[in-house]
Design a protein around this motif. Structure first.
Motif, PDB file in Angstrom:
ATOM      1  N   SER A 232      45.475  40.600  47.812  1.00 33.43           N
ATOM      2  CA  SER A 232      44.848  39.718  46.842  1.00 33.43           C
ATOM      3  C   SER A 232      44.984  40.331  45.458  1.00 33.43           C
ATOM      4  O   SER A 232      45.193  41.534  45.314  1.00 33.43           O
ATOM      5  N   ALA A 233      44.852  39.499  44.455  1.00 33.64           N
ATOM      6  CA  ALA A 233      45.010  39.976  43.086  1.00 33.64           C
ATOM      7  C   ALA A 233      43.996  41.068  42.771  1.00 33.64           C
ATOM      8  O   ALA A 233      42.853  41.026  43.216  1.00 33.64           O
ATOM      9  N   PHE A 234      44.431  42.054  42.000  1.00 34.76           N
ATOM     10  CA  PHE A 234      43.542  43.108  41.523  1.00 34.76           C
ATOM     11  C   PHE A 234      42.868  42.611  40.253  1.00 34.76           C
ATOM     12  O   PHE A 234      43.531  42.151  39.319  1.00 34.76           O
ATOM     13  N   ILE A 235      41.541  42.690  40.204  1.00 35.32           N
ATOM     14  CA  ILE A 235      40.784  42.154  39.078  1.00 35.32           C
ATOM     15  C   ILE A 235      40.376  43.300  38.171  1.00 35.32           C
ATOM     16  O   ILE A 235      39.594  44.167  38.561  1.00 35.32           O
ATOM     17  N   LEU A 236      40.904  43.309  36.958  1.00 36.80           N
ATOM     18  CA  LEU A 236      40.577  44.342  35.986  1.00 36.80           C
ATOM     19  C   LEU A 236      39.808  43.702  34.842  1.00 36.80           C
ATOM     20  O   LEU A 236      40.355  42.910  34.069  1.00 36.80           O
ATOM     21  N   ARG A 244      43.866  39.263  36.117  1.00 38.04           N
ATOM     22  CA  ARG A 244      44.141  39.208  37.552  1.00 38.04           C
ATOM     23  C   ARG A 244      45.610  39.555  37.742  1.00 38.04           C
ATOM     24  O   ARG A 244      46.485  38.851  37.251  1.00 38.04           O
ATOM     25  N   CYS A 245      45.850  40.640  38.454  1.00 38.08           N
ATOM     26  CA  CYS A 245      47.198  41.194  38.554  1.00 38.08           C
ATOM     27  C   CYS A 245      47.735  41.023  39.970  1.00 38.08           C
ATOM     28  O   CYS A 245      47.093  41.452  40.937  1.00 38.08           O
ATOM     29  N   GLY A 246      48.916  40.414  40.092  1.00 38.00           N
ATOM     30  CA  GLY A 246      49.578  40.311  41.380  1.00 38.00           C
ATOM     31  C   GLY A 246      50.286  41.613  41.716  1.00 38.00           C
ATOM     32  O   GLY A 246      50.089  42.645  41.074  1.00 38.00           O
ATOM     33  N   SER A 279      47.281  36.685  35.408  1.00 38.75           N
ATOM     34  CA  SER A 279      46.646  35.777  34.461  1.00 38.75           C
ATOM     35  C   SER A 279      45.515  36.495  33.745  1.00 38.75           C
ATOM     36  O   SER A 279      45.037  37.547  34.183  1.00 38.75           O
ATOM     37  N   TYR A 280      45.114  35.896  32.633  1.00 37.57           N
ATOM     38  CA  TYR A 280      44.018  36.433  31.836  1.00 37.57           C
ATOM     39  C   TYR A 280      43.030  35.308  31.567  1.00 37.57           C
ATOM     40  O   TYR A 280      43.420  34.184  31.225  1.00 37.57           O
ATOM     41  N   VAL A 281      41.751  35.595  31.745  1.00 37.29           N
ATOM     42  CA  VAL A 281      40.699  34.623  31.455  1.00 37.29           C
ATOM     43  C   VAL A 281      39.797  35.224  30.391  1.00 37.29           C
ATOM     44  O   VAL A 281      39.186  36.277  30.601  1.00 37.29           O
TER      45      VAL A 281
END
Length: 614
Positions: A232-236, A244-246, A279-281
């Motif tokens: 799953s994506a790593f959330i930084l 969110r990094c793949g 992606s970036y939020v």
């Protein structure tokens, strides 16, 4: 103060704790009511226990909610459909109505034809290039040993690492990090592995907080993130927003507030792939996507700086990997344990012994230092992140934290008073200098060494080792002198353990039995053994000579306060590992506590080695 008659009975405590785990039976309910009717003290204790349990349950639920909120949204890796989008379209801001407005343009048909023509012309070249340059594959950095389920990350490497000290040195108690625990790095490198296998290399100065088994928050500094395939994506999280990094490699730099608080993210190229990298939020919930080989820079409020969202990735400005560990054979016959406190995990034992910084603090980023517990030794504490639990309350453990960590050749990392065990007072001109080699610890501290890490750094896996400390007790008194020097007192504990059991326990130099309670917590068994006389500052010292069997993973030193909190400057003078012969020189022996391996160090030093051969 609670008197013995005010303490709840064993039956009452058992029933109350049982009720926290599930409904009581009818007979248990009647028994609980009978216990509560016996005294006002029992009813008061019951009310306090129920209130505390409710508070802890609330905190636990709140933690779960916070973690779920942190991970909400699209935590899955980019889908196959996203991966097929071009970097141009995928990396731009998602704006409602954008596609409609573009298709209504008078240039739409011309652009479509041109796009198809260029695509057909380039397809063969791109296909050939992709075949010749396969895409990078990122594999998980697996956990090498088991840890508590509430630990979401752990420190696996360090190089020239210096933790931030502020006014008082502070270090995480173990190398395993729970949700909310931080690593504050002043300089050097630290490598963390999250439970899901993703790795984070911090470059100081940096502050990072573990948030989940696949995410954290970078408050400031540089971080190199590697996410394995298939996760799953790593959330930084950052002050500006969440990334969110793949699968792949990412470099992130977060400025401090003093420098504007901007955040710069780079998604490293992945072969010739133009897939979605992540992606970036932002704080305004606007979402941006970026491809491999691109970068994004945002301000501290979450907005895009200068409306310039995506730029081609520039030169790599982040550490690509940790330096290799410099292990080499150690040819000496002893290792002063305090000498390890100024060396990172990538150092060799030769380098550690050669460097001997006075007053350096023991921290979990140091070579061979697995855990540092400061205060509260009356709780159930992990000896190390993969070790057993110990409770030292029945031998004097307890007390608050002190200002300072265990130190090399000084009684505390925040004090320039050297270790000295002569029994006389210091003079003013004797302060601030090294007197004796050793490890200083204020009362109610516990320090654990990772013997496997020490062995590997010196290629000593087959060598017999013994822990020795010549003079153990209260350090010589420094001015200003207290009116009652004999008030200072402490007990000294040494534990030898594997990852799943305590092999031997010592109190003030003598071997004592250790047993496991029903809660799977180890404690000293004093049912048939009387504690020795407490060690005071009266010229009395003890010593330790502790054999370390082959299966020993951890060596733990602990100091327990006796009855006061003043001047308990506890020291292990001459604390060292003595290197003996080789285990392979002995006949094959069963690898269990009590085997001949346990006594091999003493045998090797006594010259009786031939008697133990087949």
């Amino acid at each position: 103060m609670t008197t013995p008659q005010d303490k709840p009975s064993r039956e009452l405590r058992k029933l109350v704790f049982r009720s926290f785990d599930g409904p009581l039976t009818r007979d248990e309910e009647l028994e609980l009511q009978a216990e509560l009717l016996k005294s006002e003290a029992a009813r008061s204790w019951y009310a306090d226990a129920v209130s505390l349990h409710a508070d802890l349950t609330t905190i636990n639920k709140a933690t779960e909610v916070c973690e779920q909120a942190f991970e909400q949204g699209n935590t899955e890796p980019p889908s196959a459909g996203d991966a097929r989008e071009s970097a141009l379209n995928a990396s731009r801001r998602v704006s409602p109505g954008f596609a409609t407005r573009w298709m209504n343009s008078r240039l739409a048909l011309f652009a479509s034809v041109l796009f198809v023509g260029v695509g057909v012309g380039c397809s063969l070249g791109l296909f050939a290039a992709a075949a010749l340059q396969p895409r990078a594959v990122f594999t998980a950095n697996g956990w090498e040993w088991s840890v508590d389920k509430d630990m979401v990350a752990k420190t696996v490497g360090s190089s020239d690492a210096v933790l931030q000290t502020a006014d008082v040195p502070e270090t995480p108690p173990t190398r395993g990090l729970r949700i909310g625990q931080q690593v504050r790095l002043e300089s050097g490198l630290i490598e963390l592995t999250h439970r899901n296998g993703a790795t984070v290399i911090l470059e100081g100065p940096a502050t990072y907080e573990a948030r989940s088994d696949r995410g954290g928050k970078l408050f400031r500094g540089k971080a190199k993130v590697t996410v394995p395939e298939g996760l799953s994506a790593f959330i930084l999280a950052t002050r500006a927003g969440q990334f969110r990094c793949g699968a792949g490699e990412f470099g992130v730099e977060a400025d401090s507030n003093e420098n504007g608080g901007a955040v710069h993210m780079q998604a490293y190229p992945k072969g010739l792939s133009s897939e979605i990298a992540g992606s970036y939020v932002g704080r305004d919930d606007e979402s941006y996507r970026f491809a491999y080989g691109e970068s994004i820079k945002v301000g501290d409020t979450g907005g895009v700086l200068d409306n310039d969202l995506i730029q081609p990735t520039g030169p790599r400005e982040f550490v690509s990997r940790m330096p290799e560990r410099r292990s080499k054979p150690f040819l000496g016959d002893e290792i002063p344990l305090g000498n390890l406190f100024d060396d990172s995990k990538d150092a060799s034992i030769d380098e550690a012994v050669a460097t001997d910084t006075f007053q350096s603090a023991a921290e979990i980023v140091d070579l061979g230092v697995a855990a540092v517990h400061d205060g509260h030794l009356d709780a159930d504490l992990l000896i190390a992140e993969s070790g057993v639990r110990i409770n030292l309350s029945n031998v004097g453990g307890g007390g608050p934290k002190v200002k300072g960590l265990p130190a090399n050749d000084a009684y505390r990392s925040t004090s320039a008073v050297g270790i000295r065990t002569t029994g006389r007072e210091f003079l003013e001109n004797e302060l601030g200098q090294r007197c004796e080699e050793g490890v200083g610890m204020s009362a109610n501290e516990m320090l654990t060494f990772d013997l496997d890490e020490i062995r590997k750094a010196g290629q000593l896996e087959d060598r017999i080792m013994t822990f020795v400390s010549d003079r153990v007790g209260i350090n010589d008194r420094e001015p200003p002198a207290t009116p009652h020097p004999l008030m200072a007192s402490a007990r000294f504990i040494v534990l030898v353990s594997s990852t799943d059991t305590i092999l031997a326990g010592y109190i003030d130099g003598d071997l004592y039995p250790v047993h496991m309670t029903s809660d799977e917590v180890y404690t000293f068994d004093l049912s048939a053994h009387k504690l020795p006389r407490i060690i005071r500052r009266d010229g009395t010292f003890t010593s330790f000579d502790v054999p370390l069997p082959r299966e020993a993973r951890y060596l733990t030193l602990a100091t327990c306060m006796h009855d006061v909190e003043h001047d308990d400057h506890s020291v292990f003078s001459g604390a060292r590992l003595e290197i003996g012969g080789r285990f392979s020189e002995f006949a094959k022996a069963p690898s269990r506590p009590g085997s001949r391996d346990l006594w091999a160090p003493l045998v090797a030093r006594s010259g009786l080695l031939p008697l133990f051969r087949d």
